[in-house]
Write a protein that holds these residues in place. Structure first.
Motif, PDB file in Angstrom:
ATOM      1  N   THR A 103       0.820  -1.206   0.000  1.00 51.19           N
ATOM      2  CA  THR A 103       0.000   0.000   0.000  1.00 51.19           C
ATOM      3  C   THR A 103       0.858   1.261   0.000  1.00 51.19           C
ATOM      4  N   THR A 139     -13.256   3.087   8.071  1.00 53.50           N
ATOM      5  CA  THR A 139     -12.281   2.039   7.772  1.00 53.50           C
ATOM      6  C   THR A 139     -12.551   0.788   8.604  1.00 53.50           C
ATOM      7  N   ASN A 143      -8.461  -4.585   7.472  1.00 52.49           N
ATOM      8  CA  ASN A 143      -7.292  -3.977   6.825  1.00 52.49           C
ATOM      9  C   ASN A 143      -7.147  -2.535   7.322  1.00 52.49           C
ATOM     10  N   GLU A 146      -3.770  -0.390   6.339  1.00 52.81           N
ATOM     11  CA  GLU A 146      -3.688  -0.370   4.882  1.00 52.81           C
ATOM     12  C   GLU A 146      -4.736   0.574   4.279  1.00 52.81           C
ATOM     13  N   THR A 147      -5.953   0.537   4.834  1.00 54.51           N
ATOM     14  CA  THR A 147      -7.013   1.401   4.317  1.00 54.51           C
ATOM     15  C   THR A 147      -6.745   2.860   4.653  1.00 54.51           C
ATOM     16  N   CYS A 150      -3.868   3.994   2.128  1.00 53.96           N
ATOM     17  CA  CYS A 150      -4.243   4.207   0.722  1.00 53.96           C
ATOM     18  C   CYS A 150      -5.248   5.343   0.589  1.00 53.96           C
ATOM     19  N   ASN A 151      -6.174   5.472   1.539  1.00 54.47           N
ATOM     20  CA  ASN A 151      -7.114   6.585   1.486  1.00 54.47           C
ATOM     21  C   ASN A 151      -6.404   7.917   1.700  1.00 54.47           C
ATOM     22  N   THR A 221     -15.501   1.815   3.748  1.00 50.87           N
ATOM     23  CA  THR A 221     -14.896   0.519   3.445  1.00 50.87           C
ATOM     24  C   THR A 221     -15.298  -0.437   4.549  1.00 50.87           C
ATOM     25  N   THR A 436      -4.898  -0.775  -3.796  1.00 52.06           N
ATOM     26  CA  THR A 436      -5.873  -0.079  -2.968  1.00 52.06           C
ATOM     27  C   THR A 436      -6.584  -1.108  -2.106  1.00 52.06           C
ATOM     28  N   PHE A 437      -7.043  -0.682  -0.945  1.00 52.79           N
ATOM     29  CA  PHE A 437      -7.864  -1.553  -0.113  1.00 52.79           C
ATOM     30  C   PHE A 437      -9.281  -0.998   0.031  1.00 52.79           C
ATOM     31  N   THR A 438      -9.613  -0.026  -0.824  1.00 48.99           N
ATOM     32  CA  THR A 438     -10.987   0.452  -0.941  1.00 48.99           C
ATOM     33  C   THR A 438     -11.444   0.139  -2.357  1.00 48.99           C
TER      34      THR A 438
END
Length: 468
Positions: A103, A139, A143, A146-147, A150-151, A221, A436-438
């Motif tokens: 990420t 979030t 994750n 990570e979220t 990336c956000n 998310t 991405t984690f979204t």
């Protein structure tokens, strides 16, 4: 990478004690690191920061700030991975290390913001991507860091500030990540409070954030309930919801590789990523060989129906709801809790079941992998589409037949479709593309990036600037 686990645990303990004693994340507020005791105050601070950010900082400044964020996050990546496990009680340290690095390194920044220009006899029209303002982001515990990472990168790249409402089950790791990001922004000369949160995450605070007049966009998310709530507020919303990704294997596949890839994907961070393989559907003619090959990949094969039933009883409660106690837990822990002796630290549990088994229909987020036989690829595609349940999230297929791959991709209509690889290739780990984690299936943005958090604005100049 050789890492002394005891040393890392000492560091994590010291960080949590420091957060308690200094009040950075557990009590009170600290405007210097973005942690507030009151949601209204957090939003107001983020609103002021964004106004200054948009007026005083250009794209080069944003790039410098994001570079500093990546550097500081990478310096703390081992701590984030360990704290992620210790705080949430889910997943595997070594996999969270990979997820956080991925990420940090592969989330797009300002390079994602590409302008468009149209010229002709009437002049020029310029379309550029502009910030929304303050974004409210929910979030998950699966994750968390990570979220947040990336956000934060994408939203700041687009010129926004962000107010996070993290899952209460991962509040310490979420707040620590936010603290690192804020310190990096400050080090790079950016404004305080571009990224903020509260020290007491709750449903009430999340609702307050989503309905606040100064929050112009909501990014959620998490599970379907969270996404539905975000989409009901009358604001621009991005919803990254649940998935139930099927892995389909036809008779043309490289079966040994398919077995390795499927187990690698489904066991990654104990199956917490929503993209991970949740069930396998395999053509009968190669099913025995696939299971034989899976048994070489450090799995526990449940063949006794009574053992499978015992596992069902602990994974689901009496009302048939998922038992959150086992989400993200190691396979050995889950088996032992069901009274099934497992001495080795196996990566996943596999078993053959019928197509309507609850393990097939429910997104478990555990390293439990049900396998269903079908007579041919046509039946396999139809079943895979059915069990994906219209989430349009992720699907995986192992095949050398282009027609079969194409047909399944068209039928399942998922945001991510991975061919002949573990599911995490869809996030850029061992595959191409960004991370991405979204992953916004419900609202259609797909793999979100900086451009997802910006609005298009058009500027027209008539009668000039034409040199054709």
């Amino acid at each position: 990478m050789a890492i002394d686990t005891m040393d890392i645990e000492k560091v994590v303990k010291a960080v949590l004690e420091k957060m308690d004693t200094e009040g950075h994340s557990i009590e009170g507020q600290s405007p210097q690191n973005g942690i507030f005791s009151d949601m209204d105050m957090a939003i107001e601070a983020a609103w002021k920061a964004q106004k200054r950010f948009f007026k005083e900082y250009n794209l080069e400044d944003r790039s410098r700030i994001i570079k500093a964020m990546r550097e500081d996050l990478m310096e703390n990546v081992e701590l984030l991975a360990r704290l992620g496990v210790d705080d949430s009680g889910m997943g595997r340290y070594e996999d969270k290390l990979v997820k956080n690095k991925l990420t940090i390194e592969k989330t797009p920044g300002v390079e994602d913001l590409k302008a468009e220009a149209y010229t002709g006899d009437s002049g020029i029209a310029l379309i550029e991507l502009s910030p929304y303002g303050v974004i409210g982001a929910i979030t998950p515990s699966t994750n968390p860091s990570e979220t947040v990472i990336c956000n934060s990168i994408g939203m700041i790249a687009a010129g926004n500030s962000v107010v996070f409402s993290p899952h209460p089950g991962a509040k310490n790791i979420s707040m620590k990540t936010i603290e690192i990001i804020n310190n990096a922004i400050k080090r790079a000369g950016g404004p305080d409070n571009l990224v903020v949160t509260v020290d007491n995450p709750s449903i009430e605070n999340a609702q307050k954030m989503m309905t606040h007049e100064k929050v112009k966009m909501i990014v959620a998310t998490g599970g379907p309930g969270v996404v539905k709530s975000a989409m009901s507020k009358g604001k621009k919303a991005i919803g990254a919801g649940a998935g139930n990704p099927p892995a389909l294997v036809d008779e043309t596949a490289d079966i040994e590789k398919a077995a390795r890839d499927i187990i690698a994907g489904c066991s990654f961070d104990n199956n917490l990523p929503c993209i991970a393989e949740k069930e396998v559907i395999v053509v009968d003619s190669v099913a025995d060989y696939l299971i034989f090959s899976m048994n070489k990949e450090n799995v526990y094969h449940l063949e006794n129906r009574a053992d499978i039933d015992r596992l069902v009883k602990i994974v689901f409660d009496e009302q048939g709801r998922l038992n959150r106690k086992y989400v993200g837990k190691d396979a050995k822990f889950i088996l032992n809790s069901a009274g099934i002796k497992c001495e080795e630290d196996v990566r996943a549990v596999i078993m053959e079941v019928e197509k309507d088994h609850p393990f097939v229909l429910e997104e478990l987020m555990m390293p439990i992998l049900p396998i269903v036989r079908v007579k041919d690829v046509e039946e396999g595609i139809n079943l895979a589409v059915a069990v994906e349940q219209g989430n349009r999230h992720t699907a995986i297929m192992h095949s050398k037949n282009i027609d079969n791959l194409t047909r399944f991709a068209r039928e399942v209509e998922t945001t991510i479709f991975v061919k002949n690889a573990p599911s995490f290739a869809g996030l850029g780990y061992g595959g191409e593309g960004y991370a991405t984690f979204t992953i916004a299936g419900p609202t259609g943005e797909g793999l979100t990036s900086a451009r997802s958090f910006a609005r298009k604005r058009k500027c027209s100049l008539v009668g000039g600037f034409s040199i054709k």
